[in-house]
Design an enzyme around this catalytic site. Structure first.
Site, PDB file in Angstrom:
ATOM      1  N   ASN A  92      -7.253   1.542   9.507  1.00  0.00           N
ATOM      2  CA  ASN A  92      -6.198   1.623  10.337  1.00  0.00           C
ATOM      3  C   ASN A  92      -6.266   1.332  11.603  1.00  0.00           C
ATOM      4  OD1 ASN A  92      -5.117   2.506   7.737  1.00  0.00           O
ATOM      5  ND2 ASN A  92      -4.594   4.416   8.237  1.00  0.00           N
TER       6      ASN A  92
ATOM      7  N   GLU B  62      -7.517   8.204   6.451  1.00  0.00           N
ATOM      8  CA  GLU B  62      -7.723   9.114   8.025  1.00  0.00           C
ATOM      9  C   GLU B  62      -8.186  10.601   7.974  1.00  0.00           C
ATOM     10  OE1 GLU B  62      -4.371   8.327  10.568  1.00  0.00           O
ATOM     11  OE2 GLU B  62      -4.365   6.281  10.364  1.00  0.00           O
TER      12      GLU B  62
ATOM     13  N   ARG C 214       0.864  -1.091  -0.079  1.00  0.00           N
ATOM     14  CA  ARG C 214       0.123   0.035  -0.115  1.00  0.00           C
ATOM     15  C   ARG C 214       0.852   1.283  -0.138  1.00  0.00           C
ATOM     16  NH1 ARG C 214      -2.660   2.751   4.785  1.00  0.00           N
ATOM     17  NH2 ARG C 214      -3.612   4.457   3.631  1.00  0.00           N
TER      18      ARG C 214
ATOM     19  N   TYR D  28      -4.735   1.060  15.522  1.00  0.00           N
ATOM     20  CA  TYR D  28      -3.635   0.865  16.362  1.00  0.00           C
ATOM     21  C   TYR D  28      -3.980   0.851  17.588  1.00  0.00           C
ATOM     22  CZ  TYR D  28      -0.874   2.636  12.257  1.00  0.00           C
ATOM     23  OH  TYR D  28      -0.111   2.765  11.175  1.00  0.00           O
TER      24      TYR D  28
HETATM   25  C1  GBH Z   1      -1.215   6.534  10.996  1.00  0.00           C
HETATM   26  O1  GBH Z   1      -1.772   7.544  11.853  1.00  0.00           O
HETATM   27  C2  GBH Z   1      -0.856   7.235   9.561  1.00  0.00           C
HETATM   28  O2  GBH Z   1      -1.657   6.932   8.518  1.00  0.00           O
HETATM   29  C3  GBH Z   1       0.638   6.969   9.153  1.00  0.00           C
HETATM   30  O3  GBH Z   1       0.845   7.740   8.305  1.00  0.00           O
HETATM   31  C4  GBH Z   1       1.548   7.206  10.496  1.00  0.00           C
HETATM   32  O4  GBH Z   1       2.782   7.070  10.368  1.00  0.00           O
HETATM   33  C5  GBH Z   1       1.069   6.136  11.361  1.00  0.00           C
HETATM   34  O5  GBH Z   1      -0.402   5.786  11.441  1.00  0.00           O
HETATM   35  C6  GBH Z   1       1.715   5.712  12.761  1.00  0.00           C
HETATM   36  O6  GBH Z   1       1.489   6.938  13.530  1.00  0.00           O
HETATM   37  O7  GBH Z   1      -2.613  13.791  19.228  1.00  0.00           O
HETATM   38  O8  GBH Z   1      -3.490  12.374  21.088  1.00  0.00           O
HETATM   39  O9  GBH Z   1      -5.063  13.014  19.653  1.00  0.00           O
HETATM   40  C7  GBH Z   1      -1.914   6.909  13.107  1.00  0.00           C
HETATM   41  C8  GBH Z   1      -3.044   7.481  13.748  1.00  0.00           C
HETATM   42  C9  GBH Z   1      -4.163   9.104  15.031  1.00  0.00           C
HETATM   43  C10 GBH Z   1      -2.052   8.601  15.514  1.00  0.00           C
HETATM   44  C11 GBH Z   1      -4.212  10.213  15.880  1.00  0.00           C
HETATM   45  C12 GBH Z   1      -2.061   9.697  16.282  1.00  0.00           C
HETATM   46  C13 GBH Z   1      -3.071  11.534  17.585  1.00  0.00           C
HETATM   47  C14 GBH Z   1      -3.335  11.272  19.070  1.00  0.00           C
HETATM   48  N1  GBH Z   1      -3.080   8.832  14.608  1.00  0.00           N
HETATM   49  N2  GBH Z   1      -3.164  10.043  17.097  1.00  0.00           N
HETATM   50  S1  GBH Z   1      -3.638  12.721  19.925  1.00  0.00           S
END
Ligand code: GBH
Length: 452
Positions: free
Chosen positions: A298, A170, A81, A300
């Site tokens: 996505n 996202e 991807r 996490y």
């Molecule tokens: C993804 O985002 C992205 O698609 C990718 O580019 C990135 O490298 C990868 O994951 C790893 O981070 O500021 O406390 O509200 C991750 C999802 C959601 C992670 C929002 C950070 C912010 C938390 N993101 N989050 S906060």
């Protein structure tokens, strides 16, 4: 119900891949006519990005993609991807097309084909052309219309080589975090009405991308959104906590998944946002709510939810400080997130083809010792998450693929190069790649299609 048992292999058609995004790995930020992106600008604002790291060189994938695909193929990974950098194709966002940008992705896709790797292409992974930001960025319909034209061009140019399209990556991150909290480029802190409007414009852009793929993609082409939905995990897997987790999920995702699947904003959302509700024009939801072929997720982390007391539909729990997490402070380790995200999207919105388009973990201290990085923490993360994915399939939830984030350490946005998500280590001095222990582990999983 499928007949998958605890130890049986993943289905033969299940897709195992890896993921990355243009801005995070390509480098060559000002090469061959590429325009400035909002991240090229933002990373130069003091204090915005750890260490003042820029995207100028990144992993130099721009010049090394052929070697990178050879390495990927050597690990047995056959699906990748990637994203296309909008400012390489249209340096000013709209206006004249940059032939060098088109040619770059032609060469890159040809190299993937030579190495037997199938592309899954995201049209937008956050690198908005700065020229469009100067005209209002995602607060303006100018950006939506420019995106529609960009999507048309890209699908026409690469449609023969690409059968799997992802519209946007996202929406929350490039609207709420970028225009509300200001932690991501362009780093603006606007009020709720503006932020809700950016989100609506993103939904419209998604709709235009679906339209572009239907119009120009040719037979057999598939398209879907990649969302980072807020995920709830029931504290106990009992009917009461599951119902609470479902109610929480619907609430937290009403402005994106809810709006797309509901054909409009729900009365509850409109009541909650009140005067800050987005401005909707006639026909907007004809675009936004077009059927798609799959949903990308996505995954996490997640929030634990249990049934509420005193008539509350749910109670979301704050995590205690000692709850385990990766080095990314937001990345609490909740492997069941993958199971519940897929299950919710299937049960609540009727999705019949779901792909985990990202899943992975970020750590700071990963050094090459004796030619290897012994990232047992990542091996553990992968194994635990794959178990939950396997459980979802065994329960009849239609998850058709999994893309590990990320192939190689890369630019972790505001966290810079210090936070590593790759299964391949990148030495940012020499740009040398070294597969970590987790890369060997994942290669074995992909080869045997079992969780080892
Ligand atoms: C993804 O985002 C992205 O698609 C990718 O580019 C990135 O490298 C990868 O994951 C790893 O981070 O500021 O406390 O509200 C991750 C999802 C959601 C992670 C929002 C950070 C912010 C938390 N993101 N989050 S906060």
């Amino acid at each position: 119900m499928s007949t998958l048992t605890y130890s049986s292999p993943f289905p033969p058609s299940f897709v195992f891949g890896v993921a990355a995004a243009a801005a995070q790995i390509e480098g060559a930020a000002f090469t061959d006519g590429k325009g400035e992106s909002i991240w090229d600008r933002f990373c130069r604002v003091p204090g915005k990005v750890a260490g003042g790291d820029t995207l100028d060189v990144a992993c130099d994938h721009y010049n090394r993609f052929d070697d990178d695909f050879a390495l990927m193929a050597s690990l047995g990974v056959k699906h990748y991807r990637l994203s296309i950098a909008w400012p390489r194709i249209y340096p000013q966002g709209d206006g004249p097309v940059n032939k060098n940008g088109i040619n770059f992705y032609r060469r890159l896709l040809a190299s993937m084909a030579r190495h037997g790797i199938t592309p899954w292409v995201t049209l937008f992974h956050w690198d908005l052309p700065q020229a469009l930001e100067d005209r209002g960025g995602w607060t303006s319909r100018v950006t939506v219309n420019a995106f529609a034209r960009y999507a048309d061009t890209v699908v026409k140019e690469f449609g023969a080589l690409v059968k799997n399209w992802i519209t946007l990556n996202e929406i929350r991150c490039f609207t709420l975090l970028a225009y509300g909290l200001g932690s991501k480029a362009p780093g603006r802190r606007e009020g709720k009405a503006v932020v809700n409007q950016t989100c609506h414009h993103a939904l419209l852009a998604h709709g235009h991308a679906v339209r572009a793929v239907r119009e120009f993609g040719g037979p057999g082409t598939r398209v879907g959104l990649t969302d980072n939905c807020d995920v709830s995990v029931p504290v106990t897997e009992t009917p009461d906590d599951i119902a609470a987790a479902q109610a929480w999920f619907l609430d937290k995702n009403e402005h994106i998944l809810g709006a797309i699947h509901g054909g409009g904003y729900s009365p509850a959302y409109l009541a909650r946002t009140g005067v800050d509700a987005p401005q909707v024009q006639p026909g907007d939801f004809d675009l936004i709510s077009q059927p798609t072929d799959f949903l990308g997720l996505n995954i996490y982390t997640a929030t634990y939810v249990r049934s509420g007391e005193g008539g509350e539909p749910y109670e979301a729990l704050a995590l205690p400080a000692s709850y385990p997490r990766a080095d990314s402070p937001w990345l609490n380790l909740v492997p069941q997130a993958i199971y519940w995200a897929a299950r919710m999207c299937h049960e609540l919105y009727g999705h019949r083809s779901i792909y985990v388009t990202e899943n992975g973990c970020g750590y700071d201290e990963e050094r090459v010792v004796g030619g290897e990085v012994v990232d047992l923490h990542r091996r553990d993360f992968l194994r635990n998450h794959l178990r939950e994915l396997h459980r979802a399939i065994a329960d009849g939830i239609p998850v058709d693929g999994y893309f590990l984030w990320s192939f190689v350490d890369n630019y972790e946005w505001e966290d810079g190069y210090g936070r590593r998500f790759g299964i391949v280590h990148c030495d940012y001095e020499t740009l040398e790649r070294t597969p970590k222990l987790s890369a060997r582990y994942y290669a074995d999983v992909v080869r045997t299609r079992t969780i080892l």
